[in-house]
Design a protein around this motif. Structure first.
Motif, PDB file in Angstrom:
ATOM      1  N   CYS A  14       7.931  -1.106 -12.948  1.00  0.00           N
ATOM      2  CA  CYS A  14       7.588  -1.314 -11.553  1.00  0.00           C
ATOM      3  C   CYS A  14       6.224  -1.995 -11.510  1.00  0.00           C
ATOM      4  O   CYS A  14       5.389  -1.795 -12.406  1.00  0.00           O
ATOM      5  CB  CYS A  14       7.582  -0.013 -10.757  1.00  0.00           C
ATOM      6  SG  CYS A  14       6.301   1.159 -11.211  1.00  0.00           S
ATOM      7  N   GLU A  15       6.012  -2.795 -10.501  1.00  0.00           N
ATOM      8  CA  GLU A  15       4.734  -3.479 -10.368  1.00  0.00           C
ATOM      9  C   GLU A  15       3.687  -2.507  -9.814  1.00  0.00           C
ATOM     10  O   GLU A  15       3.969  -1.732  -8.904  1.00  0.00           O
ATOM     11  CB  GLU A  15       4.852  -4.693  -9.453  1.00  0.00           C
ATOM     12  CG  GLU A  15       3.584  -5.523  -9.454  1.00  0.00           C
ATOM     13  CD  GLU A  15       3.699  -6.835  -8.697  1.00  0.00           C
ATOM     14  OE1 GLU A  15       2.631  -7.381  -8.350  1.00  0.00           O
ATOM     15  OE2 GLU A  15       4.827  -7.305  -8.451  1.00  0.00           O
ATOM     16  N   ILE A  16       2.491  -2.571 -10.399  1.00  0.00           N
ATOM     17  CA  ILE A  16       1.391  -1.707  -9.953  1.00  0.00           C
ATOM     18  C   ILE A  16       0.147  -2.544  -9.645  1.00  0.00           C
ATOM     19  O   ILE A  16      -0.983  -2.049  -9.723  1.00  0.00           O
ATOM     20  CB  ILE A  16       1.076  -0.596 -10.976  1.00  0.00           C
ATOM     21  CG1 ILE A  16       0.737  -1.175 -12.351  1.00  0.00           C
ATOM     22  CG2 ILE A  16       2.222   0.412 -11.053  1.00  0.00           C
ATOM     23  CD1 ILE A  16       0.185  -0.157 -13.339  1.00  0.00           C
ATOM     24  N   SER A  17       0.351  -3.810  -9.282  1.00  0.00           N
ATOM     25  CA  SER A  17      -0.789  -4.672  -8.957  1.00  0.00           C
ATOM     26  C   SER A  17      -1.548  -4.109  -7.761  1.00  0.00           C
ATOM     27  O   SER A  17      -0.946  -3.614  -6.819  1.00  0.00           O
ATOM     28  CB  SER A  17      -0.313  -6.087  -8.625  1.00  0.00           C
ATOM     29  OG  SER A  17       0.334  -6.661  -9.728  1.00  0.00           O
ATOM     30  N   PRO A  18      -2.878  -4.209  -7.809  1.00  0.00           N
ATOM     31  CA  PRO A  18      -3.682  -3.690  -6.693  1.00  0.00           C
ATOM     32  C   PRO A  18      -3.764  -4.693  -5.556  1.00  0.00           C
ATOM     33  O   PRO A  18      -3.367  -5.853  -5.701  1.00  0.00           O
ATOM     34  CB  PRO A  18      -5.057  -3.499  -7.325  1.00  0.00           C
ATOM     35  CG  PRO A  18      -5.125  -4.610  -8.319  1.00  0.00           C
ATOM     36  CD  PRO A  18      -3.717  -4.730  -8.877  1.00  0.00           C
ATOM     37  N   ARG A  19      -4.317  -4.265  -4.455  1.00  0.00           N
ATOM     38  CA  ARG A  19      -4.566  -5.173  -3.339  1.00  0.00           C
ATOM     39  C   ARG A  19      -5.777  -6.043  -3.682  1.00  0.00           C
ATOM     40  O   ARG A  19      -6.641  -5.643  -4.473  1.00  0.00           O
ATOM     41  CB  ARG A  19      -4.802  -4.380  -2.055  1.00  0.00           C
ATOM     42  CG  ARG A  19      -6.076  -3.547  -2.088  1.00  0.00           C
ATOM     43  CD  ARG A  19      -6.127  -2.483  -1.011  1.00  0.00           C
ATOM     44  NE  ARG A  19      -7.341  -1.719  -1.065  1.00  0.00           N
ATOM     45  CZ  ARG A  19      -7.624  -0.785  -1.958  1.00  0.00           C
ATOM     46  NH1 ARG A  19      -6.753  -0.507  -2.911  1.00  0.00           N
ATOM     47  NH2 ARG A  19      -8.753  -0.129  -1.926  1.00  0.00           N
ATOM     48  N   VAL A  20      -5.845  -7.207  -3.098  1.00  0.00           N
ATOM     49  CA  VAL A  20      -6.988  -8.089  -3.281  1.00  0.00           C
ATOM     50  C   VAL A  20      -8.237  -7.403  -2.733  1.00  0.00           C
ATOM     51  O   VAL A  20      -8.189  -6.745  -1.707  1.00  0.00           O
ATOM     52  CB  VAL A  20      -6.734  -9.443  -2.578  1.00  0.00           C
ATOM     53  CG1 VAL A  20      -7.981 -10.318  -2.610  1.00  0.00           C
ATOM     54  CG2 VAL A  20      -5.560 -10.158  -3.224  1.00  0.00           C
ATOM     55  N   GLY A  21      -9.336  -7.533  -3.456  1.00  0.00           N
ATOM     56  CA  GLY A  21     -10.598  -6.962  -3.017  1.00  0.00           C
ATOM     57  C   GLY A  21     -11.005  -5.684  -3.717  1.00  0.00           C
ATOM     58  O   GLY A  21     -12.145  -5.250  -3.573  1.00  0.00           O
ATOM     59  N   ALA A 115      -3.635   6.866  -6.086  1.00  0.00           N
ATOM     60  CA  ALA A 115      -2.580   7.522  -5.303  1.00  0.00           C
ATOM     61  C   ALA A 115      -1.356   6.615  -5.170  1.00  0.00           C
ATOM     62  O   ALA A 115      -0.218   7.074  -5.328  1.00  0.00           O
ATOM     63  CB  ALA A 115      -3.114   7.910  -3.929  1.00  0.00           C
ATOM     64  N   GLU A 116      -1.575   5.318  -4.916  1.00  0.00           N
ATOM     65  CA  GLU A 116      -0.459   4.368  -4.805  1.00  0.00           C
ATOM     66  C   GLU A 116       0.294   4.257  -6.122  1.00  0.00           C
ATOM     67  O   GLU A 116       1.528   4.277  -6.155  1.00  0.00           O
ATOM     68  CB  GLU A 116      -0.978   2.981  -4.414  1.00  0.00           C
ATOM     69  CG  GLU A 116      -1.547   2.874  -3.028  1.00  0.00           C
ATOM     70  CD  GLU A 116      -2.243   1.536  -2.801  1.00  0.00           C
ATOM     71  OE1 GLU A 116      -1.934   0.563  -3.520  1.00  0.00           O
ATOM     72  OE2 GLU A 116      -3.112   1.468  -1.918  1.00  0.00           O
ATOM     73  N   MET A 117      -0.450   4.108  -7.214  1.00  0.00           N
ATOM     74  CA  MET A 117       0.163   3.966  -8.529  1.00  0.00           C
ATOM     75  C   MET A 117       0.935   5.233  -8.902  1.00  0.00           C
ATOM     76  O   MET A 117       2.059   5.170  -9.384  1.00  0.00           O
ATOM     77  CB  MET A 117      -0.936   3.653  -9.560  1.00  0.00           C
ATOM     78  CG  MET A 117      -0.445   3.413 -10.976  1.00  0.00           C
ATOM     79  SD  MET A 117      -0.348   4.904 -12.009  1.00  0.00           S
ATOM     80  CE  MET A 117      -2.013   5.528 -11.965  1.00  0.00           C
ATOM     81  N   THR A 118       0.341   6.394  -8.634  1.00  0.00           N
ATOM     82  CA  THR A 118       0.994   7.664  -8.955  1.00  0.00           C
ATOM     83  C   THR A 118       2.265   7.865  -8.138  1.00  0.00           C
ATOM     84  O   THR A 118       3.194   8.529  -8.588  1.00  0.00           O
ATOM     85  CB  THR A 118       0.001   8.833  -8.740  1.00  0.00           C
ATOM     86  OG1 THR A 118      -1.114   8.632  -9.605  1.00  0.00           O
ATOM     87  CG2 THR A 118       0.627  10.177  -9.055  1.00  0.00           C
ATOM     88  N   ALA A 119       2.332   7.280  -6.962  1.00  0.00           N
ATOM     89  CA  ALA A 119       3.552   7.376  -6.149  1.00  0.00           C
ATOM     90  C   ALA A 119       4.657   6.460  -6.676  1.00  0.00           C
ATOM     91  O   ALA A 119       5.841   6.767  -6.523  1.00  0.00           O
ATOM     92  CB  ALA A 119       3.228   7.026  -4.693  1.00  0.00           C
ATOM     93  N   ARG A 120       4.305   5.339  -7.304  1.00  0.00           N
ATOM     94  CA  ARG A 120       5.307   4.365  -7.766  1.00  0.00           C
ATOM     95  C   ARG A 120       5.889   4.662  -9.145  1.00  0.00           C
ATOM     96  O   ARG A 120       7.083   4.492  -9.384  1.00  0.00           O
ATOM     97  CB  ARG A 120       4.680   2.967  -7.830  1.00  0.00           C
ATOM     98  CG  ARG A 120       4.420   2.350  -6.513  1.00  0.00           C
ATOM     99  CD  ARG A 120       3.925   0.923  -6.696  1.00  0.00           C
ATOM    100  NE  ARG A 120       3.157   0.531  -5.522  1.00  0.00           N
ATOM    101  CZ  ARG A 120       2.184  -0.333  -5.525  1.00  0.00           C
ATOM    102  NH1 ARG A 120       1.837  -0.936  -6.636  1.00  0.00           N
ATOM    103  NH2 ARG A 120       1.551  -0.625  -4.423  1.00  0.00           N
ATOM    104  N   VAL A 121       5.033   5.064 -10.076  1.00  0.00           N
ATOM    105  CA  VAL A 121       5.436   5.152 -11.484  1.00  0.00           C
ATOM    106  C   VAL A 121       6.547   6.160 -11.753  1.00  0.00           C
ATOM    107  O   VAL A 121       7.460   5.861 -12.537  1.00  0.00           O
ATOM    108  CB  VAL A 121       4.194   5.403 -12.370  1.00  0.00           C
ATOM    109  CG1 VAL A 121       4.591   5.678 -13.813  1.00  0.00           C
ATOM    110  CG2 VAL A 121       3.245   4.206 -12.289  1.00  0.00           C
ATOM    111  N   PRO A 122       6.555   7.344 -11.156  1.00  0.00           N
ATOM    112  CA  PRO A 122       7.661   8.270 -11.440  1.00  0.00           C
ATOM    113  C   PRO A 122       9.043   7.679 -11.149  1.00  0.00           C
ATOM    114  O   PRO A 122      10.014   8.012 -11.824  1.00  0.00           O
ATOM    115  CB  PRO A 122       7.358   9.468 -10.531  1.00  0.00           C
ATOM    116  CG  PRO A 122       5.865   9.442 -10.397  1.00  0.00           C
ATOM    117  CD  PRO A 122       5.532   7.978 -10.306  1.00  0.00           C
TER     118      PRO A 122
END
Length: 174
Positions: A14-21, A115-122
Motif C-alpha cells: 500500500c502507498e504510504i506517501s506523506p502529504r506535501v509540506g 496515525a495515517e500510516m498505522t491505519a493503512r498498513v494493517p
C-alpha cells in the motif's frame, strides 16, 4: 483433520506517501516535502506453514520510534489475528520520508503521519494473508556494487569522516 504443512506465501503493498509540506527525516537541517518524486510504500510478505503464520512488513521510512513500532504491530495483530512475535517491521532508512524516528537536529515525530500510516498498513498485511498461495523457497546471488556504497569520506590528511558537512570536494580522496 490433517494440517497442510506446505509453504504458502502472500504479498501485498500500500502507498504510504506523506502529504506535501511534511518535515522530512534523515538530515541535520530540517527539510519539507516539496512534492512526490517516488511514492513511499509499505510491503507485506506473509508466510504460512501448517499452523504457523509470519509477516514481514517493510516500510519506505527512515525508521520508527519504538512506541510507533509497537502501535503499528498492535494494529496489524488486531486486524489479522497474528501474534506480536510473528510480525517483523523493517524500515529502509530512506531520507525522503516523514519524521517517524528521533533524528539529531530534527523536529518531533510527525504523529499525524504516523496515525495515517498505522491505519493503512494493517490492510496490506490482511491482503497478503488473503492472497496466500503455495510457494517454495530458493536461493540466488547477484553482485550489484552500484546499489551499496560507504558514506564515509577519506580526506587528504587521512582523516575519516562520516558525512560531507561542508568538507570541500578537493579535500576528499575517497
Amino acid at each position: 483433520m490433517m494440517t497442510d504443512r506446505r509453504l504458502h506465501a502472500g504479498v501485498s503493498e500500500c502507498e504510504i506517501s506523506p502529504r506535501v509540506g511534511v518535515l522530512l527525516a534523515g538530515e541535520l537541517h530540517q527539510r519539507q516535502a516539496q512534492g512526490i518524486r517516488t511514492p513511499l510504500y509499505a510491503r507485506a510478505l506473509v508466510l504460512r506453514s501448517g499452523e504457523t503464520t509470519w509477516a514481514s512488513v517493510t516500510l519506505d521510512l527512515y525508521g520508527l520510534a519504538p512506541v510507533a513500532a509497537e502501535r503499528l504491530t498492535a494494529a496489524i495483530c488486531q486486524r489479522t489475528g497474528l501474534l506480536p512475535e510473528a510480525v517483523l517491521v523493517v524500515c529502509s532508512h530512506t531520507r525522503g520520508a516523514p519524521q517517524t524516528a528521533p533524528v539529531l537536529g530534527g523536529g518531533g515525530l510527525d504523529e499525524a503521519y504516523l496515525a495515517e500510516m498505522t491505519a493503512r498498513v494493517p490492510g496490506a498485511v490482511a491482503d497478503a494473508i488473503a492472497n496466500l498461495q503455495p510457494a517454495s523457497l530458493g536461493l540466488g546471488k547477484a553482485i550489484l556494487p552500484h546499489l551499496v556504497y560507504n558514506h564515509r569520506l577519506l580526506t587528504r590528511n587521512y582523516r575519516v569522516i562520516s558525512a560531507w558537512l561542508g568538507v570541500p570536494r578537493d579535500e576528499v580522496l575517497a
